[in-house]
Design an enzyme around this catalytic site. Structure first.
Site, PDB file in Angstrom:
ATOM      1  N   ASP A   1      -7.813  23.098  -8.366  1.00 46.53           N
ATOM      2  CA  ASP A   1      -8.145  21.920  -9.440  1.00 46.53           C
ATOM      3  C   ASP A   1      -7.706  22.404 -10.732  1.00 46.53           C
ATOM      4  OD1 ASP A   1      -8.886  20.213 -11.437  1.00 46.53           O
ATOM      5  OD2 ASP A   1     -10.738  20.118 -10.396  1.00 46.53           O
TER       6      ASP A   1
ATOM      7  N   ARG B   1       0.825  -1.136  -0.033  1.00 45.33           N
ATOM      8  CA  ARG B   1      -0.046  -0.099  -0.006  1.00 45.33           C
ATOM      9  C   ARG B   1       0.830   1.279   0.227  1.00 45.33           C
ATOM     10  NH1 ARG B   1      -2.124   0.309   5.053  1.00 45.33           N
ATOM     11  NH2 ARG B   1      -3.247  -1.684   4.844  1.00 45.33           N
TER      12      ARG B   1
ATOM     13  N   TYR C   1     -16.019  21.716 -10.686  1.00 45.93           N
ATOM     14  CA  TYR C   1     -16.554  20.574 -11.214  1.00 45.93           C
ATOM     15  C   TYR C   1     -17.736  20.152 -10.309  1.00 45.93           C
ATOM     16  CZ  TYR C   1     -15.522  15.710 -12.674  1.00 45.93           C
ATOM     17  OH  TYR C   1     -15.639  14.208 -13.103  1.00 45.93           O
TER      18      TYR C   1
ATOM     19  N   LYS D   1      -7.400  12.688 -17.374  1.00 51.91           N
ATOM     20  CA  LYS D   1      -7.488  13.589 -18.582  1.00 51.91           C
ATOM     21  C   LYS D   1      -5.954  13.688 -19.293  1.00 51.91           C
ATOM     22  CE  LYS D   1     -11.495  13.976 -16.641  1.00 51.91           C
ATOM     23  NZ  LYS D   1     -12.003  15.131 -15.912  1.00 51.91           N
TER      24      LYS D   1
HETATM   25  C1  PLP Z   1     -12.575  14.833 -14.630  1.00 48.51           C
HETATM   26  C2  PLP Z   1     -12.368  15.934 -13.616  1.00 48.51           C
HETATM   27  C3  PLP Z   1     -12.079  15.699 -12.220  1.00 48.51           C
HETATM   28  C4  PLP Z   1     -12.314  14.396 -11.865  1.00 48.51           C
HETATM   29  O1  PLP Z   1     -11.378  13.166 -12.202  1.00 48.51           O
HETATM   30  P1  PLP Z   1     -11.868  11.636 -12.321  1.00 48.51           P
HETATM   31  O2  PLP Z   1     -10.490  10.937 -12.556  1.00 48.51           O
HETATM   32  O3  PLP Z   1     -12.653  11.814 -13.209  1.00 48.51           O
HETATM   33  O4  PLP Z   1     -12.745  11.313 -11.049  1.00 48.51           O
HETATM   34  C5  PLP Z   1     -11.761  16.864 -11.506  1.00 48.51           C
HETATM   35  N1  PLP Z   1     -11.706  17.956 -11.742  1.00 48.51           N
HETATM   36  C6  PLP Z   1     -12.112  18.414 -13.156  1.00 48.51           C
HETATM   37  C7  PLP Z   1     -12.012  19.796 -13.546  1.00 48.51           C
HETATM   38  C8  PLP Z   1     -12.371  17.443 -14.092  1.00 48.51           C
HETATM   39  O5  PLP Z   1     -12.862  17.758 -15.409  1.00 48.51           O
END
Ligand code: PLP
Length: 404
Positions: free
Chosen positions: A193, A67, A121, A218
């Site tokens: 973010d 872990r 988000y 992403k």
């Molecule tokens: C997709 C996204 C997330 C979350 O990512 P996941 O891996 O899908 O949980 C967080 N912030 C933004 C701006 C996003 O577009």
């Protein structure tokens, strides 16, 4: 870390995390280019003294138990940390949302107040309303265009300010340095973010942000086949972030880290093409009579363009368009007619996506006003002329379906 020749992000992306003792068999025994996939639960110790020593250290680079990671996880975490100059470390999470939760829980406790950007988000809002609220943390939402004026909505118990710049769906650019300064004056932490720009086009730690979150799902992964989140912290916020992630048993598989590292190595090339294609298409869309507005921070028409120019080193390929009138059925006709754009959530992969969006559902501090329905586009690595032709026939389908 002394990084003498590794001063540019592209060079760091190529070399980061490839420590010789993670890729080789030791001095004089040779090595390979990529840290291999170390799958592990049990770690075997040399003897009891070694086992007992294991309890006294807690850092990447020391095998302890599966872990706590292996060289595959450490290499990825180190690579992401190196992309944020001045950062102390990075924790990895099984999704971007898990990373957001991990960051928030590392700075908040019951009785605290959280300022959340109104253009966050949607699942970030859900975590505030669906968990933090019951846990005793109150969230209030603020206008993403607030800069130094954020001080006016801070309360004595405001413990953290969450930023997302540009915002989800509507792409408001925030004045990050001004908000960071106000937060510091108040003794509050900042969490950003940074998924849209990725650390290639925006670095937050060197601008004073305490915790920078990226959904690796992403652009970092880039191939729509792996989910992951990362939070990178400055020295002050790092111990609590690591502690909270370990308490929660946060872990990502070595296989997923390998995919993420593979994506990372080509991030700068992909982003350069994503940026150029998206800008070409955004400019073309802006000239179309069926399009009322294009929400892309790199366009001079964007209200946040000056801030984007000041703080970012590039733009990614996610933006929205507002159709010039028409209803949701006409919008659906357009999206359904597209041949090269998939219909789906997520973004940042090599393939293009189109998503009908209704930002008014996810705003409470501000009012969303638009000339027509909106669509979010993620521009992939297809030839931009082919994508433009597809969008042109899509707008024709929209016109045909309009009944006004
Ligand atoms: C997709 C996204 C997330 C979350 O990512 P996941 O891996 O899908 O949980 C967080 N912030 C933004 C701006 C996003 O577009």
């Amino acid at each position: 870390m002394a990084d003498t020749p590794k001063t540019r992000q592209e060079t760091r992306l190529t070399h980061a995390g490839r420590r010789a003792d993670w890729t080789g068999l030791g001095p004089g025994k040779g090595g390979i280019v990529n840290p291999p996939v170390w799958r592990a639960s049990t770690i075997l110790y040399d003897d009891v003294a070694h086992l007992e020593r294991g309890w006294t250290t807690n850092r990447d680079g020391d095998l302890f138990y599966g872990r706590r990671g292996t060289p595959t996880q450490w290499a990825l975490a180190e690579a992401i940390t190196e992309m944020e100059p001045g950062a102390a470390g990075t924790m990895l999470y099984p999704s971007g949302v898990a990373a957001i939760a991990g960051a928030l829980l590392s700075v908040l406790k019951p009785g605290d107040h959280l300022l959340m950007v109104d253009s966050a988000y949607d699942p970030t809002r859900n975590f505030c309303e669906g968990f933090l609220k019951d846990w005793g943390v109150e969230t209030s939402y603020y206008d993403p265009t607030l800069g130094a004026d954020i001080a006016s909505v801070m309360r004595p118990n405001t413990r953290a300010i969450f930023l997302e710049s540009p915002g989800s769906l509507t792409f408001e650019v925030q004045d990050v340095p001004a908000i960071v300064a106000a937060a510091k004056a108040h003794g509050a932490k900042t969490i950003l973010d940074n998924t849209w720009a990725s650390p290639l086009y925006f670095t937050g730690i060197d601008k004073g942000v305490d915790l920078v979150m990226t959904a690796g799902t992403k652009y970092l992964g880039g191939h729509s086949d792996v989910m992951m989140g990362a939070v990178t912290a400055n020295a002050k916020s790092w111990p609590a972030l690591r502690h909270m992630a370990q308490l929660h048993g946060q872990f990502v598989s070595a296989d997923d880290c390998y995919l993420m590292l593979r994506g990372l190595r080509t991030l700068s090339l992909r982003m350069a093409q994503h940026q150029a294609s998206a800008l070409q298409i955004a400019n073309w869309l802006e000239s179309q009579p069926d399009v009322a507005r294009v929400l892309h921070p790199a366009l001079p028409s964007h209200p946040g363009h000056a801030l984007w120019q000041r703080d970012f080193t590039g733009a990614s390929s996610l933006f929205s368009i507002i159709l010039n009138g028409g209803d949701k059925a006409a919008r659906a006709a357009m999206v359904d007619s597209l041949k090269l754009f998939g219909i789906g959530y997520s973004w940042g992969g090599y393939e293009s996506l189109a998503l009908p969006i209704d930002p008014e559902k996810y705003r409470s501090a501000t009012q969303w006003q638009a000339e027509g329905p909106a669509i979010r586009l993620s521009i992939g690595l297809e030839h931009p002329d082919d994508l433009t032709a597809d969008l042109a026939q899509g707008l024709a389908a929209f016109r045909a379906a309009r009944d006004d």
